[in-house]
Write a protein that holds these residues in place. Structure first.
Motif, PDB file in Angstrom:
ATOM      1  N   ALA A  90       0.630  -1.397  -0.086  1.00 26.13           N
ATOM      2  CA  ALA A  90       0.130  -0.130   0.112  1.00 26.13           C
ATOM      3  C   ALA A  90       0.814   1.258   0.149  1.00 26.13           C
ATOM      4  O   ALA A  90       0.644   2.252  -0.790  1.00 26.13           O
ATOM      5  CB  ALA A  90      -0.916   0.053   1.274  1.00 26.13           C
ATOM      6  N   LEU A  93       2.075   2.056  -3.368  1.00 26.96           N
ATOM      7  CA  LEU A  93       0.981   2.564  -4.276  1.00 26.96           C
ATOM      8  C   LEU A  93       0.894   3.937  -4.089  1.00 26.96           C
ATOM      9  O   LEU A  93       0.564   4.810  -5.122  1.00 26.96           O
ATOM     10  CB  LEU A  93      -0.322   1.740  -4.017  1.00 26.96           C
ATOM     11  CG  LEU A  93      -1.552   2.089  -4.754  1.00 26.96           C
ATOM     12  CD1 LEU A  93      -1.368   2.277  -6.148  1.00 26.96           C
ATOM     13  CD2 LEU A  93      -2.673   1.399  -4.178  1.00 26.96           C
ATOM     14  N   ASN A 121      -6.458   1.176  -4.797  1.00 24.59           N
ATOM     15  CA  ASN A 121      -6.181   0.055  -3.933  1.00 24.59           C
ATOM     16  C   ASN A 121      -7.658  -0.758  -4.103  1.00 24.59           C
ATOM     17  O   ASN A 121      -7.723  -1.977  -4.147  1.00 24.59           O
ATOM     18  CB  ASN A 121      -5.984   0.179  -2.703  1.00 24.59           C
ATOM     19  CG  ASN A 121      -5.520  -1.125  -1.634  1.00 24.59           C
ATOM     20  OD1 ASN A 121      -4.724  -1.666  -2.272  1.00 24.59           O
ATOM     21  ND2 ASN A 121      -6.310  -1.351  -0.746  1.00 24.59           N
ATOM     22  N   TYR A 125      -5.842  -3.089  -6.787  1.00 24.87           N
ATOM     23  CA  TYR A 125      -4.937  -3.631  -5.995  1.00 24.87           C
ATOM     24  C   TYR A 125      -5.157  -4.696  -4.787  1.00 24.87           C
ATOM     25  O   TYR A 125      -4.598  -5.639  -4.524  1.00 24.87           O
ATOM     26  CB  TYR A 125      -3.471  -2.564  -5.507  1.00 24.87           C
ATOM     27  CG  TYR A 125      -3.077  -1.985  -6.464  1.00 24.87           C
ATOM     28  CD1 TYR A 125      -1.718  -2.625  -6.971  1.00 24.87           C
ATOM     29  CD2 TYR A 125      -3.404  -0.833  -7.218  1.00 24.87           C
ATOM     30  CE1 TYR A 125      -1.013  -2.057  -8.141  1.00 24.87           C
ATOM     31  CE2 TYR A 125      -2.642  -0.422  -8.325  1.00 24.87           C
ATOM     32  CZ  TYR A 125      -1.534  -0.916  -8.508  1.00 24.87           C
ATOM     33  OH  TYR A 125      -1.061  -0.435  -9.743  1.00 24.87           O
ATOM     34  N   ARG A 126      -6.309  -4.302  -3.953  1.00 22.87           N
ATOM     35  CA  ARG A 126      -6.513  -4.966  -2.832  1.00 22.87           C
ATOM     36  C   ARG A 126      -5.729  -5.301  -1.761  1.00 22.87           C
ATOM     37  O   ARG A 126      -5.672  -6.318  -1.319  1.00 22.87           O
ATOM     38  CB  ARG A 126      -7.460  -6.042  -3.390  1.00 22.87           C
ATOM     39  CG  ARG A 126      -8.565  -5.750  -4.301  1.00 22.87           C
ATOM     40  CD  ARG A 126      -9.389  -6.744  -4.611  1.00 22.87           C
ATOM     41  NE  ARG A 126     -10.736  -6.298  -5.573  1.00 22.87           N
ATOM     42  CZ  ARG A 126     -10.453  -5.982  -6.756  1.00 22.87           C
ATOM     43  NH1 ARG A 126      -9.534  -5.598  -7.552  1.00 22.87           N
ATOM     44  NH2 ARG A 126     -11.644  -5.674  -7.528  1.00 22.87           N
ATOM     45  N   PHE A 127      -4.687  -4.450  -1.685  1.00 25.43           N
ATOM     46  CA  PHE A 127      -3.787  -4.821  -0.421  1.00 25.43           C
ATOM     47  C   PHE A 127      -4.346  -4.739   0.876  1.00 25.43           C
ATOM     48  O   PHE A 127      -5.368  -4.057   1.106  1.00 25.43           O
ATOM     49  CB  PHE A 127      -2.641  -3.778  -0.211  1.00 25.43           C
ATOM     50  CG  PHE A 127      -1.913  -3.660  -1.659  1.00 25.43           C
ATOM     51  CD1 PHE A 127      -1.166  -4.675  -2.157  1.00 25.43           C
ATOM     52  CD2 PHE A 127      -1.608  -2.611  -2.114  1.00 25.43           C
ATOM     53  CE1 PHE A 127      -0.296  -4.802  -3.112  1.00 25.43           C
ATOM     54  CE2 PHE A 127      -0.897  -2.423  -3.354  1.00 25.43           C
ATOM     55  CZ  PHE A 127      -0.182  -3.626  -3.914  1.00 25.43           C
TER      56      PHE A 127
END
Length: 129
Positions: A90, A93, A121, A125-127
């Motif tokens: 994250a 990013l 995100n 990305y979906r961290f």
């Protein structure tokens, strides 16, 4: 003695005032939705927990991020998002969004950079924490 403000100084002051009004309007529009959203869960990286998603979405549209990405990688620009690539946290990013902000002179405030990164995100990305 009467002093006058230069035209560039007046223009800069006007841009600042517009940015503040936009930020306030976006915050008001998104505040209730943000407070009720599951976004505040522990599955969201701490760096994005207080991010204003509505503001991030607005800034992505305003700065035409998708068009810039499409110009760089072709198609709809989504190929630029590579969760397994060099952006793997994250923090990285958010740093990449800050790099775009600086390189393109977008003049986004730190919380605006975080808002844009939080939207990316959420959508690409979906961290997790």
């Amino acid at each position: 003695m009467h002093t006058t403000t230069s035209q560039p100084a007046r223009a800069a002051a006007a841009r600042t005032a517009v940015r503040w009004r936009q930020r306030l309007a976006a915050w008001c529009a998104g505040a209730s939705a943000l407070l009720a959203a599951p976004w505040a869960s522990a599955e969201v990286p701490a760096i994005f927990r207080d991010a204003d998603l509505a503001l991030g979405e607005q800034l992505i549209r305003q700065h035409r991020c998708a068009q810039c990405h499409a110009d760089k990688v072709g198609g709809d620009g989504s190929a630029i998002y590579r969760p397994q690539g060099r952006i793997n946290t994250a923090g990285l990013l958010r740093g990449m969004v800050e790099q775009c902000n600086s390189a393109l002179n977008l003049q986004m405030w730190p919380e605006e950079v975080t808002a844009v990164a939080a939207v990316l995100n959420r959508d690409h990305y979906r961290f997790k924490d």
